[in-house]
Design a protein around this motif. Sequence first.
Motif, PDB file in Angstrom:
ATOM      1  N   THR A 186      -4.393  -3.818   4.747  1.00 14.44           N
ATOM      2  CA  THR A 186      -5.334  -3.911   3.437  1.00 14.44           C
ATOM      3  C   THR A 186      -6.158  -5.148   3.276  1.00 14.44           C
ATOM      4  N   SER A 230       0.798  -1.291  -0.072  1.00 15.82           N
ATOM      5  CA  SER A 230      -0.081   0.109   0.202  1.00 15.82           C
ATOM      6  C   SER A 230       0.837   1.207   0.131  1.00 15.82           C
ATOM      7  N   ASP A 278      -3.855  -2.406  -5.454  1.00 13.46           N
ATOM      8  CA  ASP A 278      -3.277  -3.043  -4.313  1.00 13.46           C
ATOM      9  C   ASP A 278      -4.140  -4.263  -3.794  1.00 13.46           C
ATOM     10  N   TYR A 329      -4.634   3.238   2.807  1.00 14.88           N
ATOM     11  CA  TYR A 329      -4.489   3.023   4.160  1.00 14.88           C
ATOM     12  C   TYR A 329      -3.368   2.071   4.282  1.00 14.88           C
TER      13      TYR A 329
HETATM   14 MG   LIG Z   1      -1.749  -2.859   2.385  1.00 19.03          MG
END
Ligand SMILES: [Mg+2]
Length: 526
Positions: free
Chosen positions: A381, A361, A401, A373
Motif C-alpha cells: 500500500t 489492508s 488504510d 490491494y
Molecule cells: Mg497495505
Amino acid sequence: MSEISFETGRQVGVLINRKGQVEYVMVGNAKTIEMPDFGRARVSEDRFRGLRCVHTHLLGEKLTQDDLTDLALLRLDLMAIVQVDDKTGLPNLVYSAHLLPTTAEKLDTDGEGLPYEFLEPNVPSQLETNFIGLINSLENEMARSRQTARSRHTNRDRVILVNVTTGYLSEAEESLAELEELALSADVVVLDKIIQRRPKIDPKTVLGKGKLEELLVRSMRLGADLIVFDAELSPAQVRSLSEATELKVIDRPQLILDIFAQRAQSSEGKMQVELAQLKYLLPRLVQGQNSAFSRLAGGIGGRGPGETKLETDRRRVRDKITHLEKQVNGLSRQRQERRKNRVQKNLPIISLVGYTNAGKSTLLNSLTQSDVYAEKKMFATLDPTSRRLRLPIEQEVIINDTVGFIRDLPEALVAAFRATLEEISDSNLLVHVVDASNPRADQQIESVDKILTDLKLNEIPQIIILNKADLLDELSLEALKRQVSLDKGYEIVAISAVQPKTLKPLIEKVGEVLARDLSGLAVDAV
Ligand SMILES: [Mg+2]
Ligand SMILES: Nc1nc2c(ncn2[C@@H]2O[C@H](COP(=O)(O)OP(=O)(O)OP(=O)(O)O)[C@@H](O)[C@H]2O)c(=O)[nH]1
C-alpha cells in the motif's frame, strides 16, 4: 622457464593466447607473481579471457589460493604451475585448474559451489589434455546455461546481499532476513547473502579486502549484476565499491526507494516518490563534486568541464525538487479541504497504522468487505484509502488504510510522504496492527512507535492489534501479549485478519475506546 626461475630464484610466468603465442611475460619473487592489470577490460559473460597462465613455483607449492583467485577474477582459461626441482632446476609436476560453468559446479557439504576443476598433476612431457577442445566445450556449456538462466528470470536483477557488522551475528542475520524480504518485494532474484563481522567498518570499502575479493569471485560466478548493502552507504563508499566490483551497488534506503517507485500508482504517490528519490540523490551529487577525483578531473582551480556538468546536474535536480514540492503541497491543500469536509461530517476517524506487511489492508478488507490491494510483498500500500464502517452501536466511522512503516525509513521518504502521513493526525484512534507471527514483532512495534513519535502522532489514543494470530500457538501469543502490555500499557486485542469471525472483540474494543474518548471530544467542542 624452469631453468630461468631456478637461476634467478624468482617465479617466472607467461600468458599464452589460444593460438599458442605468448602475450605477456611476468617475473615475480620467490613466493609470488603479479598478473598484469587488465583494467576495465571485461570479458563477455559467456567466455573466458582467452589467455592461460603458466608460471613456476620454487618452493614445492601446489596451486595456491592466490593462483585460484587470479584464475577466477581474471577469468583466465587455465592456471598452471610448474614446480621447479630445488636440486636440478628441472621441471617436476605441473598442477593446473580451470573454471567451471556455474551449472557444472560441484557442491561441497555446505552447498557451497566449487568453481574450479583441477586437472591431474603430471610431468610436462606427459600432459595430454586437448586444451582448445576443453575450453571450447566449457564455453559452449556456459553460453547454454546462461541462456536458460536468462529465460528463467527474464530481466530481473540478480543480486547478492551483504551485511557488514561490528555487533552480534544474530542481529545481522535478522537484519539481513528483512533485507531479503525487501529485495524479494523489489522483485529481484537473490543469489546469495554474505555477512562479515569485523572490529571496524572499513571507511572506504565497508568490507575487508579479503571479503571483498570473495564477493567479487562470487558475483562473477553466480552472474550477479547488483550488490545490495544492508546499511546506509556514503556516496564515496558506493563509488569505491562499484569501482572495485564493476557492478551496480546500492544501499538499503535506495532499495526501499526503488520499491516505492515500483509501487506508486496515483499521480500523487508517483510525485512523492520522485521527490524522495531526488532528495536522496542530491547530497550524493554534492559530495561527488567535493571528492578529490572530480577536482582532479576538473583540472587546475577545480572548474573543469567535469565539475561544470556536476553543477548543472545539481541545479537541475534542485529545480526539479522545488517544482515537485510545490505540486505536492498543492495536492496536500486539496487534501486538507477534503479532510475538513470529513471532519465536518463528524464521523470519527480510525487509522490503521503499522509495520509493512502487518496486515493493515487485509484487515480493512475484512472489516469493510472491500477489495483493497493486499499482498505478501512489503509496501503493497502506498496510497491511503478510506472506507466507512458501521459499528454495532449504530455508529458510523471512517477507517483509513495507510502506508506501512519500516525500521530506519529513509529520511527523504518520510519528508516526501509527510503530507500523506500527516493525514493520520486527524484520527480519533490509531489501530496499530502488528504481525504477531514475525520473530521481530517487538522490534517492529518499537520502530512504528518511534516513527509515530517523530510525526507527533503519539498523543492519539492507540490500540494494539496482534494480527496473524492464526499462525501462532496459544502460548507464544499470550507471551507476546503480556510483554507488549507491560511495555506499552495500551489495550491489546489478538485477531486474525483473514478470519472475519475473530474480529468481533476488535470491533467492540474500538467502539468502547471511541465512546470513551469521543465523549471527551464533545466536551472540547463545546
Ligand atoms: Mg497495505
Ligand atoms: N495467515 C495470515 N496472513 C495474513 C493475516 N493478515 C494478513 N495476512 C497476509 O499478510 C500479507 C500482508 O498483508 P497486507 O494486508 O498487504 O499488509 P499491509 O500491512 O497492508 O502491508 P503494506 O501495505 O505493505 O504496508 C498478505 O499476504 C496477507 O494475506 C492473518 O491474519 N493471517
